[in-house]
Design a protein around this motif. Structure first.
Motif, PDB file in Angstrom:
ATOM      1  N   LEU A 226       0.820  -1.216   0.000  1.00 55.06           N
ATOM      2  CA  LEU A 226       0.000   0.000   0.000  1.00 55.06           C
ATOM      3  C   LEU A 226       0.851   1.262   0.000  1.00 55.06           C
ATOM      4  O   LEU A 226       0.482   2.273  -0.610  1.00 55.06           O
ATOM      5  N   MET A 227       1.996   1.215   0.658  1.00 53.92           N
ATOM      6  CA  MET A 227       2.839   2.401   0.774  1.00 53.92           C
ATOM      7  C   MET A 227       3.641   2.647  -0.501  1.00 53.92           C
ATOM      8  O   MET A 227       3.827   3.801  -0.909  1.00 53.92           O
ATOM      9  N   HIS A 228       4.119   1.583  -1.140  1.00 58.27           N
ATOM     10  CA  HIS A 228       5.031   1.743  -2.276  1.00 58.27           C
ATOM     11  C   HIS A 228       4.355   1.582  -3.631  1.00 58.27           C
ATOM     12  O   HIS A 228       5.039   1.671  -4.657  1.00 58.27           O
ATOM     13  N   ARG A 229       3.049   1.365  -3.666  1.00 59.45           N
ATOM     14  CA  ARG A 229       2.380   1.195  -4.951  1.00 59.45           C
ATOM     15  C   ARG A 229       2.456   2.491  -5.761  1.00 59.45           C
ATOM     16  O   ARG A 229       2.738   3.567  -5.237  1.00 59.45           O
ATOM     17  N   ASP A 230       2.175   2.375  -7.049  1.00 62.46           N
ATOM     18  CA  ASP A 230       2.182   3.539  -7.933  1.00 62.46           C
ATOM     19  C   ASP A 230       0.842   4.267  -7.803  1.00 62.46           C
ATOM     20  O   ASP A 230      -0.211   3.681  -8.090  1.00 62.46           O
ATOM     21  N   TYR A 231       0.894   5.528  -7.366  1.00 62.98           N
ATOM     22  CA  TYR A 231      -0.326   6.324  -7.203  1.00 62.98           C
ATOM     23  C   TYR A 231      -0.504   7.332  -8.340  1.00 62.98           C
ATOM     24  O   TYR A 231      -1.275   8.282  -8.210  1.00 62.98           O
ATOM     25  N   HIS A 232       0.185   7.131  -9.454  1.00 63.17           N
ATOM     26  CA  HIS A 232      -0.006   8.002 -10.612  1.00 63.17           C
ATOM     27  C   HIS A 232      -1.472   7.940 -11.048  1.00 63.17           C
ATOM     28  O   HIS A 232      -2.113   6.880 -10.947  1.00 63.17           O
ATOM     29  N   PRO A 233      -2.041   9.055 -11.526  1.00 62.89           N
ATOM     30  CA  PRO A 233      -3.454   9.050 -11.944  1.00 62.89           C
ATOM     31  C   PRO A 233      -3.803   7.926 -12.905  1.00 62.89           C
ATOM     32  O   PRO A 233      -4.922   7.399 -12.880  1.00 62.89           O
ATOM     33  N   ALA A 234      -2.865   7.504 -13.735  1.00 60.51           N
ATOM     34  CA  ALA A 234      -3.143   6.440 -14.704  1.00 60.51           C
ATOM     35  C   ALA A 234      -3.306   5.078 -14.039  1.00 60.51           C
ATOM     36  O   ALA A 234      -3.862   4.157 -14.650  1.00 60.51           O
ATOM     37  N   THR A 235      -2.838   4.917 -12.809  1.00 62.65           N
ATOM     38  CA  THR A 235      -2.932   3.622 -12.117  1.00 62.65           C
ATOM     39  C   THR A 235      -3.941   3.642 -10.979  1.00 62.65           C
ATOM     40  O   THR A 235      -4.069   2.648 -10.265  1.00 62.65           O
ATOM     41  N   GLN A 236      -4.638   4.749 -10.785  1.00 62.99           N
ATOM     42  CA  GLN A 236      -5.553   4.852  -9.647  1.00 62.99           C
ATOM     43  C   GLN A 236      -6.823   4.025  -9.826  1.00 62.99           C
ATOM     44  O   GLN A 236      -7.651   3.967  -8.922  1.00 62.99           O
ATOM     45  N   GLY A 237      -6.974   3.395 -10.972  1.00 62.04           N
ATOM     46  CA  GLY A 237      -8.118   2.509 -11.159  1.00 62.04           C
ATOM     47  C   GLY A 237      -7.813   1.070 -10.788  1.00 62.04           C
ATOM     48  O   GLY A 237      -8.665   0.196 -10.942  1.00 62.04           O
ATOM     49  N   THR A 238      -6.610   0.813 -10.281  1.00 64.43           N
ATOM     50  CA  THR A 238      -6.191  -0.554  -9.936  1.00 64.43           C
ATOM     51  C   THR A 238      -5.994  -0.689  -8.434  1.00 64.43           C
ATOM     52  O   THR A 238      -5.349   0.149  -7.818  1.00 64.43           O
ATOM     53  N   GLN A 239      -6.544  -1.741  -7.866  1.00 58.42           N
ATOM     54  CA  GLN A 239      -6.427  -2.000  -6.433  1.00 58.42           C
ATOM     55  C   GLN A 239      -5.203  -2.861  -6.120  1.00 58.42           C
ATOM     56  O   GLN A 239      -4.678  -3.560  -6.983  1.00 58.42           O
ATOM     57  N   VAL A 240      -4.782  -2.820  -4.874  1.00 60.27           N
ATOM     58  CA  VAL A 240      -3.852  -3.827  -4.355  1.00 60.27           C
ATOM     59  C   VAL A 240      -4.649  -5.111  -4.156  1.00 60.27           C
ATOM     60  O   VAL A 240      -5.744  -5.084  -3.585  1.00 60.27           O
ATOM     61  N   ARG A 241      -4.125  -6.230  -4.645  1.00 66.75           N
ATOM     62  CA  ARG A 241      -4.849  -7.492  -4.589  1.00 66.75           C
ATOM     63  C   ARG A 241      -4.150  -8.468  -3.637  1.00 66.75           C
ATOM     64  O   ARG A 241      -2.956  -8.726  -3.780  1.00 66.75           O
ATOM     65  N   ILE A 242      -4.924  -9.000  -2.701  1.00 71.74           N
ATOM     66  CA  ILE A 242      -4.420 -10.003  -1.759  1.00 71.74           C
ATOM     67  C   ILE A 242      -5.157 -11.300  -2.036  1.00 71.74           C
ATOM     68  O   ILE A 242      -6.383 -11.354  -1.932  1.00 71.74           O
ATOM     69  N   SER A 243      -4.423 -12.340  -2.418  1.00 71.05           N
ATOM     70  CA  SER A 243      -5.042 -13.610  -2.822  1.00 71.05           C
ATOM     71  C   SER A 243      -4.475 -14.745  -1.984  1.00 71.05           C
ATOM     72  O   SER A 243      -3.257 -14.928  -1.918  1.00 71.05           O
ATOM     73  N   LEU A 244      -5.356 -15.513  -1.361  1.00 67.99           N
ATOM     74  CA  LEU A 244      -4.945 -16.666  -0.555  1.00 67.99           C
ATOM     75  C   LEU A 244      -5.329 -17.940  -1.295  1.00 67.99           C
ATOM     76  O   LEU A 244      -6.513 -18.196  -1.550  1.00 67.99           O
ATOM     77  N   TYR A 245      -4.316 -18.734  -1.661  1.00 71.06           N
ATOM     78  CA  TYR A 245      -4.509 -20.027  -2.316  1.00 71.06           C
ATOM     79  C   TYR A 245      -4.300 -21.137  -1.274  1.00 71.06           C
ATOM     80  O   TYR A 245      -3.798 -20.884  -0.171  1.00 71.06           O
ATOM     81  N   PRO A 246      -4.650 -22.373  -1.604  1.00 70.94           N
ATOM     82  CA  PRO A 246      -4.398 -23.465  -0.655  1.00 70.94           C
ATOM     83  C   PRO A 246      -2.928 -23.610  -0.273  1.00 70.94           C
ATOM     84  O   PRO A 246      -2.621 -24.044   0.839  1.00 70.94           O
ATOM     85  N   ASP A 247      -1.999 -23.261  -1.187  1.00 71.09           N
ATOM     86  CA  ASP A 247      -0.587 -23.489  -0.926  1.00 71.09           C
ATOM     87  C   ASP A 247       0.254 -22.225  -0.802  1.00 71.09           C
ATOM     88  O   ASP A 247       1.467 -22.308  -0.606  1.00 71.09           O
ATOM     89  N   ARG A 248      -0.365 -21.023  -0.883  1.00 74.31           N
ATOM     90  CA  ARG A 248       0.403 -19.779  -0.849  1.00 74.31           C
ATOM     91  C   ARG A 248      -0.522 -18.580  -0.706  1.00 74.31           C
ATOM     92  O   ARG A 248      -1.750 -18.713  -0.865  1.00 74.31           O
ATOM     93  N   PHE A 249       0.072 -17.420  -0.393  1.00 75.32           N
ATOM     94  CA  PHE A 249      -0.688 -16.186  -0.540  1.00 75.32           C
ATOM     95  C   PHE A 249       0.144 -15.190  -1.327  1.00 75.32           C
ATOM     96  O   PHE A 249       1.372 -15.199  -1.277  1.00 75.32           O
ATOM     97  N   GLU A 250      -0.547 -14.351  -2.093  1.00 75.64           N
ATOM     98  CA  GLU A 250       0.100 -13.391  -2.972  1.00 75.64           C
ATOM     99  C   GLU A 250      -0.452 -11.993  -2.711  1.00 75.64           C
ATOM    100  O   GLU A 250      -1.644 -11.826  -2.441  1.00 75.64           O
ATOM    101  N   VAL A 251       0.433 -11.008  -2.809  1.00 74.65           N
ATOM    102  CA  VAL A 251       0.038  -9.602  -2.713  1.00 74.65           C
ATOM    103  C   VAL A 251       0.576  -8.901  -3.956  1.00 74.65           C
ATOM    104  O   VAL A 251       1.790  -8.883  -4.181  1.00 74.65           O
ATOM    105  N   ALA A 252      -0.327  -8.363  -4.762  1.00 71.73           N
ATOM    106  CA  ALA A 252       0.056  -7.690  -6.003  1.00 71.73           C
ATOM    107  C   ALA A 252      -0.273  -6.208  -5.888  1.00 71.73           C
ATOM    108  O   ALA A 252      -1.385  -5.847  -5.497  1.00 71.73           O
ATOM    109  N   SER A 253       0.690  -5.353  -6.215  1.00 73.32           N
ATOM    110  CA  SER A 253       0.481  -3.908  -6.142  1.00 73.32           C
ATOM    111  C   SER A 253       0.876  -3.247  -7.453  1.00 73.32           C
ATOM    112  O   SER A 253       1.863  -3.661  -8.085  1.00 73.32           O
TER     113      SER A 253
END
Length: 339
Positions: free
Chosen positions: A109-136
Motif C-alpha cells: 500500500l505504501m510503495h504502490r504507484d499512485y499516478h493518476p493512470a494507475t488509480q483505477g487498480t487495487q492492491v490485490r491479496i489472494s490466498l490459495y491453498p498453498d500460498r498467498f500473494e500480494v500484487a500492487s
C-alpha cells in the motif's frame, strides 16, 4: 509542514498522501485506491466443479491503517491455526505469521504507484491453498528496480521509496488495535517479514517485478496436497500429540471392517480428512473438489451411522464443523474397547 494540507490546489486543501493516511474514508474521492481480498479454492485459481470461484471475497477500504488491519483479520479468518502448549502457556501458530502479513501488505500500500493512470487498480491479496500473494500496481522503484532477490533488498543500505511523503506520514499513524505504526520508513519492513517467516520455518517471499505490478508470494511449506488449507482460524486449535501437518493415517483393519459398508458412494477421503481435526462442509468440499451439497449428503449418511457428529447442536448453525466420533479417530482412545 508535514504535507497533509496544501494550498496549491484550488478545489481541495488535502494532499492524496494526507487523505490516504489520515482520511476517514478516502474511497469517497478515489474509489479504487483500496485493496481486495479473495480466497481461491484451487492452486491454479480455477473454480470448483459446482462453479464456486471464491471461498471468501472481501473489499478492504478506508485509510491505509484500516486496510492493513482488515487484511490481517481476513487472513486469520481463512488460515489454519494450531496451538502449542508449553507448561502453563499456550502459543498459537498460524500458517503465515501476522507480522509478515502486516509488513507485506503495508509495503504494498505504501510503495504502490499512485499516478493518476494507475488509480483505477487495487492492491490485490489472494490466498490459495498453498500460498498467498500480494500484487500492487507499479514495479520496484529507483535503485531497487529489476531486483527480484529478497537477499539483495534486505542487504541494501539505501532506502528508496516512490511515495516519500506518504511513507513519512505512515511513520506516525497507528494500525487500529495494535498500537504500532504502519511502517518505520527505514527499509526494515521486508527484513521484519523475512525474520517472522524464518522463525516459523516458512519459505522466504518471492518477488516478481512485472514492471506494471509487483507480486510478492509466500508459500506454505507445510501444505499437503489433498488436505484443505482453508479454515476459519480455529480448525486445528487444541493440543496435538502428533504432527497435525502430516497426511492423516489410513484406518486400521478393525476400522476398515467397520467402515467398509459406507465406502460405496462415500469417499474414504472424507474420513481421512476429518482425522486431522474438525472441518466445515465448505472446507471438505474445497479439499475434495466437489460441491457442498454432495459433501452434506455424505456427512448425513456418516452421521446416521454414528461415524461423524456436528460440533454444534444444530448442524445448520453458522460455524458448525464435523468431527469423527472417538472410536474412529486414530488419536482418541476407543472407549468402547474398554467396556
Amino acid at each position: 509542514m508535514l504535507g497533509v494540507l496544501t494550498d496549491q490546489q484550488p478545489d481541495s486543501s488535502v494532499t492524496l498522501a494526507g487523505l490516504l493516511a489520515l482520511g476517514r474514508y478516502p474511497q469517497q474521492f478515489v474509489p479504487q485506491l483500496a485493496a481486495s481480498f479473495i480466497v481461491l479454492p484451487t492452486m491454479d485459481g480455477s473454480a470448483l466443479a459446482d462453479g464456486t470461484r471464491f471461498i471468501d471475497n472481501q473489499p478492504l477500504d478506508g485509510p491505509i491503517p484500516a486496510i492493513v488491519a482488515q487484511a490481517v483479520s481476513a487472513m486469520q479468518r481463512n488460515m489454519r491455526r494450531r496451538s502449542v502448549v508449553e507448561g502453563a502457556g499456550r502459543q498459537d501458530i498460524w500458517d503465515y505469521p501476522t507480522e509478515a502479513i502486516r509488513e507485506i501488505v503495508a509495503n504494498a500500500l505504501m510503495h504502490r504507484d499512485y499516478h493518476p493512470a494507475t488509480q483505477g487498480t487495487q492492491v490485490r491479496i489472494s490466498l490459495y491453498p498453498d500460498r498467498f500473494e500480494v500484487a500492487s500496481p507499479g514495479g520496484l522503484h529507483g535503485i531497487h528496480a529489476g531486483r527480484t532477490d529478497v537477499a539483495q533488498l534486505i542487504d541494501s543500505s539505501i532506502n528508496s521509496t516512490r511515495n516519500a511523503l506518504l511513507a513519512r506520514l505512515l511513520e506516525d499513524v497507528v494500525i487500529p488495535g495494535t498500537g504500532r505504526p504502519v511502517c518505520e520508513n527505514r527499509g526494515s519492513g521486508l527484513r521484519a517479514a523475512v525474520q517472522a517467516l524464518d522463525r516459523v520455518g516458512t519459505g522466504r517471499p518471492e518477488l516478481d517485478d512485472r514492471v506494471r505490478e509487483l507480486v510478492v508470494t509466500v508459500r506454505d511449506q507445510c501444505f499437503r496436497p489433498g488436505v484443505s488449507a482453508l479454515g476459519d482460524g480455529d480448525r486445528l486449535a487444541g493440543r496435538f500429540d502428533h504432527d497435525p501437518w502430516a497426511p492423516p493415517p489410513k484406518p486400521d483393519a478393525r476400522q476398515q471392517a467397520q467402515l467398509q459398508p459406507l465406502y460405496e458412494g462415500t469417499p474414504a477421503e472424507v474420513i481421512q480428512l476429518l482425522q486431522a481435526g474438525p472441518l466445515s462442509s465448505v472446507d471438505l468440499a474445497a479439499a475434495l473438489g466437489t460441491s457442498k451439497q454432495t459433501v452434506l449428503n455424505w456427512l448425513r449418511r456418516l452421521r446416521d451411522d454414528e461415524i461423524v457428529a456436528p460440533t454444534r447442536a444444530d448442524p445448520r448453525t453458522r460455524g458448525n464443523k464435523w468431527m469423527l466420533v472417538s472410536r474412529f479417530h486414530p488419536h482418541v482412545p476407543d472407549q468402547s474397547a474398554q467396556i
